[in-house]
Design a protein around this motif. Structure first.
Motif, PDB file in Angstrom:
ATOM      1  N   GLU A   8       6.611  -7.775  -7.390  1.00 63.05           N
ATOM      2  CA  GLU A   8       5.233  -7.712  -6.885  1.00 63.05           C
ATOM      3  C   GLU A   8       4.848  -8.997  -6.134  1.00 63.05           C
ATOM      4  O   GLU A   8       3.658  -9.302  -5.990  1.00 63.05           O
ATOM      5  CB  GLU A   8       4.259  -7.481  -8.054  1.00 63.05           C
ATOM      6  CG  GLU A   8       4.536  -6.219  -8.872  1.00 63.05           C
ATOM      7  CD  GLU A   8       4.345  -4.925  -8.087  1.00 63.05           C
ATOM      8  OE1 GLU A   8       3.524  -4.892  -7.176  1.00 63.05           O
ATOM      9  OE2 GLU A   8       5.068  -3.945  -8.389  1.00 63.05           O
ATOM     10  N   TYR A  57       0.628  -9.835  -4.915  1.00 60.10           N
ATOM     11  CA  TYR A  57       0.017  -9.401  -6.184  1.00 60.10           C
ATOM     12  C   TYR A  57       0.029 -10.537  -7.212  1.00 60.10           C
ATOM     13  O   TYR A  57       0.954 -11.339  -7.262  1.00 60.10           O
ATOM     14  CB  TYR A  57       0.783  -8.219  -6.786  1.00 60.10           C
ATOM     15  CG  TYR A  57       0.658  -6.944  -5.980  1.00 60.10           C
ATOM     16  CD1 TYR A  57      -0.259  -5.964  -6.332  1.00 60.10           C
ATOM     17  CD2 TYR A  57       1.472  -6.727  -4.859  1.00 60.10           C
ATOM     18  CE1 TYR A  57      -0.369  -4.796  -5.601  1.00 60.10           C
ATOM     19  CE2 TYR A  57       1.361  -5.556  -4.117  1.00 60.10           C
ATOM     20  CZ  TYR A  57       0.447  -4.601  -4.490  1.00 60.10           C
ATOM     21  OH  TYR A  57       0.338  -3.433  -3.757  1.00 60.10           O
ATOM     22  N   TYR A  87       6.092   6.855  -0.872  1.00 57.40           N
ATOM     23  CA  TYR A  87       5.215   6.143  -1.814  1.00 57.40           C
ATOM     24  C   TYR A  87       3.939   6.954  -2.046  1.00 57.40           C
ATOM     25  O   TYR A  87       3.486   7.138  -3.179  1.00 57.40           O
ATOM     26  CB  TYR A  87       4.910   4.762  -1.227  1.00 57.40           C
ATOM     27  CG  TYR A  87       4.059   3.831  -2.059  1.00 57.40           C
ATOM     28  CD1 TYR A  87       4.618   2.741  -2.719  1.00 57.40           C
ATOM     29  CD2 TYR A  87       2.679   4.003  -2.160  1.00 57.40           C
ATOM     30  CE1 TYR A  87       3.845   1.871  -3.462  1.00 57.40           C
ATOM     31  CE2 TYR A  87       1.893   3.155  -2.902  1.00 57.40           C
ATOM     32  CZ  TYR A  87       2.478   2.078  -3.550  1.00 57.40           C
ATOM     33  OH  TYR A  87       1.688   1.216  -4.286  1.00 57.40           O
ATOM     34  N   TYR A 116      -1.031  -5.753 -12.095  1.00 57.03           N
ATOM     35  CA  TYR A 116      -0.787  -6.548 -10.879  1.00 57.03           C
ATOM     36  C   TYR A 116      -1.775  -6.112  -9.806  1.00 57.03           C
ATOM     37  O   TYR A 116      -1.832  -4.933  -9.440  1.00 57.03           O
ATOM     38  CB  TYR A 116       0.651  -6.349 -10.385  1.00 57.03           C
ATOM     39  CG  TYR A 116       1.658  -7.116 -11.222  1.00 57.03           C
ATOM     40  CD1 TYR A 116       2.114  -8.357 -10.815  1.00 57.03           C
ATOM     41  CD2 TYR A 116       2.112  -6.614 -12.437  1.00 57.03           C
ATOM     42  CE1 TYR A 116       3.022  -9.083 -11.590  1.00 57.03           C
ATOM     43  CE2 TYR A 116       3.027  -7.330 -13.213  1.00 57.03           C
ATOM     44  CZ  TYR A 116       3.461  -8.560 -12.783  1.00 57.03           C
ATOM     45  OH  TYR A 116       4.345  -9.287 -13.551  1.00 57.03           O
ATOM     46  N   VAL A 160      -0.877   0.516  -2.433  1.00 55.66           N
ATOM     47  CA  VAL A 160      -2.181   0.418  -3.087  1.00 55.66           C
ATOM     48  C   VAL A 160      -2.398  -0.932  -3.770  1.00 55.66           C
ATOM     49  O   VAL A 160      -1.463  -1.578  -4.213  1.00 55.66           O
ATOM     50  CB  VAL A 160      -2.418   1.554  -4.129  1.00 55.66           C
ATOM     51  CG1 VAL A 160      -2.648   2.883  -3.420  1.00 55.66           C
ATOM     52  CG2 VAL A 160      -1.284   1.659  -5.130  1.00 55.66           C
ATOM     53  N   PHE A 167      -0.124  -2.001 -17.158  1.00 56.49           N
ATOM     54  CA  PHE A 167      -0.724  -0.827 -16.511  1.00 56.49           C
ATOM     55  C   PHE A 167      -0.204  -0.730 -15.078  1.00 56.49           C
ATOM     56  O   PHE A 167      -0.349  -1.665 -14.290  1.00 56.49           O
ATOM     57  CB  PHE A 167      -2.248  -0.947 -16.503  1.00 56.49           C
ATOM     58  CG  PHE A 167      -2.943   0.227 -15.861  1.00 56.49           C
ATOM     59  CD1 PHE A 167      -3.053   1.439 -16.525  1.00 56.49           C
ATOM     60  CD2 PHE A 167      -3.481   0.122 -14.580  1.00 56.49           C
ATOM     61  CE1 PHE A 167      -3.674   2.532 -15.935  1.00 56.49           C
ATOM     62  CE2 PHE A 167      -4.119   1.207 -13.978  1.00 56.49           C
ATOM     63  CZ  PHE A 167      -4.214   2.413 -14.661  1.00 56.49           C
ATOM     64  N   GLY A 168       0.402   0.395 -14.758  1.00 60.85           N
ATOM     65  CA  GLY A 168       0.873   0.646 -13.392  1.00 60.85           C
ATOM     66  C   GLY A 168       0.000   1.682 -12.724  1.00 60.85           C
ATOM     67  O   GLY A 168      -0.347   2.696 -13.344  1.00 60.85           O
ATOM     68  N   TYR A 169      -0.352   1.443 -11.444  1.00 62.81           N
ATOM     69  CA  TYR A 169      -1.223   2.389 -10.731  1.00 62.81           C
ATOM     70  C   TYR A 169      -0.665   2.735  -9.350  1.00 62.81           C
ATOM     71  O   TYR A 169      -1.274   3.510  -8.614  1.00 62.81           O
ATOM     72  CB  TYR A 169      -2.644   1.798 -10.590  1.00 62.81           C
ATOM     73  CG  TYR A 169      -2.629   0.486  -9.836  1.00 62.81           C
ATOM     74  CD1 TYR A 169      -2.389  -0.702 -10.514  1.00 62.81           C
ATOM     75  CD2 TYR A 169      -2.805   0.451  -8.461  1.00 62.81           C
ATOM     76  CE1 TYR A 169      -2.325  -1.909  -9.820  1.00 62.81           C
ATOM     77  CE2 TYR A 169      -2.751  -0.746  -7.771  1.00 62.81           C
ATOM     78  CZ  TYR A 169      -2.509  -1.912  -8.453  1.00 62.81           C
ATOM     79  OH  TYR A 169      -2.425  -3.106  -7.751  1.00 62.81           O
ATOM     80  N   GLY A 170       0.472   2.124  -8.965  1.00 63.09           N
ATOM     81  CA  GLY A 170       1.091   2.412  -7.669  1.00 63.09           C
ATOM     82  C   GLY A 170       2.529   2.828  -7.913  1.00 63.09           C
ATOM     83  O   GLY A 170       2.786   3.775  -8.657  1.00 63.09           O
ATOM     84  N   SER A 171       3.462   2.100  -7.328  1.00 65.28           N
ATOM     85  CA  SER A 171       4.874   2.466  -7.523  1.00 65.28           C
ATOM     86  C   SER A 171       5.269   2.374  -8.986  1.00 65.28           C
ATOM     87  O   SER A 171       6.199   3.062  -9.432  1.00 65.28           O
ATOM     88  CB  SER A 171       5.789   1.580  -6.678  1.00 65.28           C
ATOM     89  OG  SER A 171       5.735   0.246  -7.116  1.00 65.28           O
ATOM     90  N   LEU A 172       4.562   1.555  -9.749  1.00 61.34           N
ATOM     91  CA  LEU A 172       4.913   1.428 -11.177  1.00 61.34           C
ATOM     92  C   LEU A 172       4.614   2.720 -11.939  1.00 61.34           C
ATOM     93  O   LEU A 172       5.106   2.918 -13.037  1.00 61.34           O
ATOM     94  CB  LEU A 172       4.169   0.257 -11.816  1.00 61.34           C
ATOM     95  CG  LEU A 172       4.541  -1.146 -11.309  1.00 61.34           C
ATOM     96  CD1 LEU A 172       3.773  -2.217 -12.078  1.00 61.34           C
ATOM     97  CD2 LEU A 172       6.032  -1.404 -11.440  1.00 61.34           C
TER      98      LEU A 172
HETATM   99  C1  SIN Z   1       1.453  -1.046  -9.448  1.00 68.56           C
HETATM  100  O1  SIN Z   1       2.159  -0.066  -9.211  1.00 68.56           O
HETATM  101  O2  SIN Z   1       0.847  -1.128 -10.540  1.00 68.56           O
HETATM  102  C2  SIN Z   1       1.309  -2.182  -8.486  1.00 68.56           C
HETATM  103  C3  SIN Z   1       1.431  -1.822  -7.055  1.00 68.56           C
HETATM  104  C4  SIN Z   1       2.768  -1.287  -6.629  1.00 68.56           C
HETATM  105  O3  SIN Z   1       3.799  -1.869  -7.008  1.00 68.56           O
HETATM  106  O4  SIN Z   1       2.820  -0.278  -5.925  1.00 68.56           O
END
Ligand code: SIN
Length: 196
Positions: free
Chosen positions: A98, A102, A159, A124, A55, A9-14
């Motif tokens: 990460e 993370y 970002y 992460y 984030v 699961f990605g919630y930022g750059s992922l």
């Molecule tokens: C993510 O994206 O899931 C982790 C935080 C990041 O790499 O920005």
């Protein structure tokens, strides 16, 4: 889907730049977590003498969120299905990417679809104990820090804008991200000076 595949699961750059091989990407959410621009970045979107902000996730019940103005909502992002044969290499790459605070956590991921379904997976998370954690600040202060930060992965404002754009594209609410985006637009507008 093979049972042995791995979900991340990605919630930022992922969300917008996974940069790893995956079989599919699905809009998804997790419950009980809040996304915040509270993690310092000295290796991607900032430098050691001028950290950026990226984030991380905090459990909804965390005391640092007690004065949170936003109603509890699921945290939206993108779930990636990775073939079992590629999982070790993908995780090694992500552990490196990460590494700035993370750690991997196991989590239940709710995949959108007809019908929606829940799968176990990994995320992460940078906890408040990691040395790069910066913690709460007002949207204005966060935006001011982000406005001038830049690191090896590029400018910190990118970002924020890419994350906000991706969330909007999946019609995903996130009061904090959109508040920081709005504050950043104001701060960058001030820096440009009056127009016309
Ligand atoms: C993510 O994206 O899931 C982790 C935080 C990041 O790499 O920005």
């Amino acid at each position: 889907m093979s049972d042995a595949s791995l979900w991340i699961f990605g919630y930022g750059s992922l969300v917008w730049r996974p940069a790893f091989a995956h079989r599919r990407a699905v809009p998804a959410s997790i419950e009980g977590w809040a996304r915040r621009f509270w993690q310092g970045s000295t290796d991607h979107r900032g430098l050691p003498d001028r950290p950026g902000r990226v984030v991380t996730l905090l459990p909804r019940a965390h005391p640092m969120l007690s004065r949170c103005p936003h109603p509890p909502e699921p945290c939206w992002g993108t779930a990636y299905e990775v073939e079992a044969a590629a999982a070790d290499a993908v995780l090694a790459g992500l552990d490196h990417r990460e590494r700035g605070g993370y750690a991997r956590l196991e989590i239940e991921i709710r995949l959108t679809g007809h019908p929606p379904r829940t799968v176990p997976g990994l995320v992460y998370v940078a906890t408040p104990e990691n040395p790069e954690f910066l913690g709460p600040a007002s949207p204005e202060a966060i935006a001011r820090q982000i406005a001038t930060a830049r690191g090896p992965s590029g400018a910190n404002p990118e970002y924020v804008f890419e994350l906000a754009r991706s969330l909007r594209a999946m019609a995903a609410p996130d009061g904090h991200v959109f508040e920081v985006e709005a504050a950043l637009l104001r701060v960058l507008g001030e820096a440009d000076g009056p127009r016309g």
